[in-house]
Every structure is written in C-alpha cells, then in structure tokens.
Scaffold this active site. Structure first.
Site, PDB file in Angstrom:
ATOM      1  N   THR A 162      12.239   7.355  -1.178  1.00  0.00           N
ATOM      2  CA  THR A 162      12.032   7.729   0.449  1.00  0.00           C
ATOM      3  C   THR A 162      11.410   6.898   1.119  1.00  0.00           C
ATOM      4  OG1 THR A 162      10.955   9.512   1.774  1.00  0.00           O
ATOM      5  CG2 THR A 162      10.086   9.184  -0.487  1.00  0.00           C
ATOM      6  N   ASP A 163      11.425   6.675   2.528  1.00  0.00           N
ATOM      7  CA  ASP A 163      10.665   5.756   3.063  1.00  0.00           C
ATOM      8  C   ASP A 163       9.352   6.013   3.272  1.00  0.00           C
ATOM      9  OD1 ASP A 163      10.736   7.970   4.882  1.00  0.00           O
ATOM     10  OD2 ASP A 163      11.539   6.952   6.517  1.00  0.00           O
ATOM     11  N   GLU A 164       8.898   7.350   2.838  1.00  0.00           N
ATOM     12  CA  GLU A 164       7.532   7.866   2.807  1.00  0.00           C
ATOM     13  C   GLU A 164       6.748   7.136   1.830  1.00  0.00           C
ATOM     14  OE1 GLU A 164       6.465  11.764   3.339  1.00  0.00           O
ATOM     15  OE2 GLU A 164       8.062  12.354   4.490  1.00  0.00           O
ATOM     16  N   TYR A 213       3.330  14.648  -1.820  1.00  0.00           N
ATOM     17  CA  TYR A 213       4.872  14.359  -1.901  1.00  0.00           C
ATOM     18  C   TYR A 213       5.310  12.917  -2.150  1.00  0.00           C
ATOM     19  CZ  TYR A 213       9.614  13.452  -0.350  1.00  0.00           C
ATOM     20  OH  TYR A 213      10.818  12.866  -0.350  1.00  0.00           O
ATOM     21  N   LYS A 236       6.770  10.777  -5.361  1.00  0.00           N
ATOM     22  CA  LYS A 236       8.107  10.059  -5.297  1.00  0.00           C
ATOM     23  C   LYS A 236       7.887   8.647  -5.418  1.00  0.00           C
ATOM     24  CE  LYS A 236      11.713  11.182  -4.051  1.00  0.00           C
ATOM     25  NZ  LYS A 236      12.712  11.507  -4.880  1.00  0.00           N
TER      26      LYS A 236
END
Ligand code: NAD
Ligand code: DAU
Length: 338
Positions: free
Chosen positions: A127-129, A151, A155
């Site tokens: 994810t970009d997060e 989260y 990831k």
C-alpha cells in the site's frame, strides 16, 4: 494460468477474480483462499461457485496447512490480497494486523518455497501508506518507508518480508503499492461506501478533523488491470507504485457524493480527528507508466458508477450495516459520542 488469490472474498480480491474470468474466461483457474473475517463475503463470487475453474477454500494464510492445501494444484501465480485493512480498526486492536499482514505473508512465502517450485510470480499487494504522509511532491519506489499507524506498519513488514524472500531465495516476488481504491463491493466501513450509504439513508457523514486530508483515488478495475499487467511485465524483486492520479481532499469527495445523490450538505458532520491521521498520500507512478500502463477511468465516472452500484445493490450493504451485529458494534464504538 493457475492463480492462487488470497483474500478473494474481500473488496479488491473479488474484483480481481471477476477481472480474471472476464479477461481470460476458462483459461484462468482460480483458487480463492479466504478466512472470511468480517470483511470477507463468500457470496460476492456466488456466480462462480460450482464452476470447474474456481475453487473456494475457507482457510487462513497464517495456517501452513491451509496454505499448503491451496498450493496443492500446481499454482503459477499468487496474488496476496489477504489482510486486515482498516486503519481505524488497527487503532482499536493491532494484534490481528501483525498476525495476518506480517506473519501471514511469511507463511505464504515459506509454503511457496516448499510446495510451488514452478511458481512464475508472487504478487504482494502492499500500500502507499507504507511511505507515510507527504506534504508536497510524490513518493517514488526508492523512497524510505515511514509507516505511521499500526495498519501501515504491519503492511510494511509484509512488504519487506516478500522482498527478503526474493533476495534470499530467488522467489519471483513483485510488490505493488497502490493508493486508495474505490468501486463496487467495498465494505461500507471505508470513506466512500460509508458516506454513500449513510447519505442514501439521510444519516450524518462523519468527516474527520478539518476534512482536508488528501488521498489519491484509484478505481478498483484500474488497479486489477495494473496487477494483471505487472504479472506479465513486472521484474522480480521490484516495487511498483499504482496510483490513480486523482488527489482529492476528503471534504471535496464528500460534497461530490452528496451532489450525485441530490442530498444536502447539512448531512456532513465534522467529528474528532483520527489519531495520527496521515495528511496526504501521493505516488509517483512514472515507473509503471514507462512500462506501458495507464489507468483508464476518469475519477468522476468511477465515482458515479460506484454511487450507482450502491444505489442498485442495497440488499448487499444493508445485510452488513443493518443485520451484522459485528458492524453495528464497530460503528457504535467508532462513531458513538465522537
Ligand atoms: P478487504 O478488507 O475488503 O478484504 C480483505 C480480505 O482478506 C477479506 O476477504 C478477509 O476475509 C481476508 N482475510 C483477512 N485475514 C485473512 C487471513 N488471515 N487469511 C485469509 N484471508 C484473510 O480488503 P481490500 O480493501 O480488498 O484490500 C485488499 C488488499 O489490498 C490488502 O492487502 C490491502 O492492504 C491492500 N490495499 C488496499 C487498498 C484499498 O484502498 N482498499 C489500497 C492499497 C492496498
Ligand atoms: O492508501 C491506501 C489505503 O487506503 C489502504 O492501504 C487501506 O487498506 C484503505 O483502508 C485506505 O486507507 P485510508 O485510511 O486512507 O481509507 P479510509 O477510507 O478509512 O479513509 C479515507 C480518508 O477519509 C482518510 O483521510 C480518513 C477519512 N475518513 C474515513 C472514514 C472511515 C473520514 O473522514 N471519516 C470516516 O468515517
């Protein structure tokens, strides 16, 4: 091609399986391994049940026996969507995020080494997060990771574990880092489906903080097409950003949803901010574009299709919002008194 899709009963996974069958028909064989957490809905793919090229396994990616069974039919490509995915829930309880998003990835990789010697591609959906928040400019694949919530930290662990297995054991891993997806079949805890369904029912739309946080919105079918493209064209050990090129402030998306449904802005309810709320996500997608991929869905068209889907599929989301005790408890805990 024989695909193992994990988390295929969730939002992006179910869209991806539908994408594969639409594009490749009976040439695609899919094993869908899903734990059916609160976010997994087997009926999302009811139309494929009983077909000889689709198999559903109710299992957990953290359980080596379940994963070994999923690999048993000679798998060519793994796409790992299975994860705990909601940031707000990771602020309530982070253990299951570590378990699935880190340890689960390790089990999938380790079992691939044992049971899938001819594997052509292992796609880890990151994810970009994992880059954290950025005020100006956009993140490139080579930028430092700086996840800022439980989260995204989980990831990032899974992302780097997949990379480690490519480097250490030569597993044919690629890693994709996508921005915020939207579209049909998204669980109504996330911003767009929550606000669309609340607005349909004239319920308040709880906008966090000043509503000016920015996300880059990617229509789910474009994301599926990008993954399919990268299975063919991606190179082992490489990371690819997948962004929609649609940066919007949350308050603008909220107003657009209300306009599309002809509902008043008075439904917007500013509420206390998310803890550690990342201000802005932004991806540089040059690497993917140079390979020859471009998204094809205009943001407004994608949003209109999404709103229309929720209008036409009330039974699907009402079963969750009104009849799932788990959802009602979550909603009360997350928004009650906020
Ligand atoms: P989702 O929450 O809708 O679905 C997750 C699915 O994984 C569910 O079907 C759930 O039952 C399954 N699952 C959870 N734990 C499992 C386990 N231990 N074993 C087997 N199955 C398990 O998620 P989504 O939005 O479709 O996201 C899919 C993937 O894409 C995730 O890895 C997420 O981190 C990533 N991602 C999502 C977005 C987005 O905007 N939604 C953006 C970038 C990346
Ligand atoms: O960026 C990719 C990520 O996008 C994925 O990796 C995650 O799995 C996915 O959940 C999503 O995370 P976000 O936290 O960005 O998505 P969410 O829909 O929860 O929130 C989007 C924005 O809207 C965020 O700034 C918080 C805000 N928001 C969200 C909810 C649920 C609100 O203002 N009110 C809300 O009720």
């Amino acid at each position: 091609m024989r695909y193992l899709v994990t988390g295929g009963a969730g939002f992006i996974g179910s869209n991806f399986i539908r994408f594969l069958f639409r594009k490749y028909g009976s040439d695609a064989h899919v094993v869908n391994l899903d734990k059916l957490t609160y976010a997994g809905i087997r009926e999302n793919l009811a139309e494929y049940e009983g077909k000889k090229n689709y198999r559903f396994i109710h299992g957990d990616i953290t359980n080596p026996a379940d994963v070994a069974e999923a690999y048993s039919g000679s798998i060519d490509v793994v796409v790992n969507f299975a994860a705990e995915t909601h940031v707000d829930r990771s602020l309530m309880e982070a253990g299951s995020f570590i378990q699935t998003d880190v340890h689960g990835v390790l089990v999938l990789l380790e079992e691939a080494r044992k049971h899938a010697p001819n594997l052509k591609r292992f796609v880890q959906i990151s994810t970009d997060e994992v880059y954290g928040s950025i005020e100006r400019g956009s993140f490139k694949e080579t930028d430092m990771l700086n996840p800022r919530n439980p989260y995204s930290a989980s990831k990032a662990g899974g992302d780097r574990m997949a990379y480690a297995y490519a480097q250490t054991y030569g597993l044919p891993v690629i890693i994709t880092r996508a921005s915020n997806n939207f579209g049909p079949w998204q669980y109504p805890e996330k911003l767009i489906p929550l606000f669309v369904t609340n607005a349909i029912d004239d319920l308040p739309l709880p906008l966090y903080g000043d509503g000016r946080n920015v996300r880059d919105w990617l229509f789910v079918e474009d994301h599926c097409a990008a993954i399919d493209f990268l299975i063919e064209r991606g190179a082992t050990s490489e990371v690819y950003n997948v962004g929609g090129g649609n940066e919007r402030e949350n308050r603008d998306i909220t107003r657009r949803i209300l306009q599309m449904l002809a509902k008043p802005e008075s439904l917007i309810k500013p509420v206390g901010d998310r803890q550690g709320h990342d201000r802005r996500y932004s991806l540089d997608t040059t690497k993917l574009e140079r390979l020859g991929f471009k998204c094809s869905t205009n943001f407004d068209d994608g949003l209109r299709r999404t709103v229309q889907w929720y209008v036409e599929n009330e039974a699907w989301w009402r079963a969750i919002k009104e009849r799932s005790a788990e959802f009602r408890d979550y909603y009360a805990k997350q928004y009650g008194g906020r």
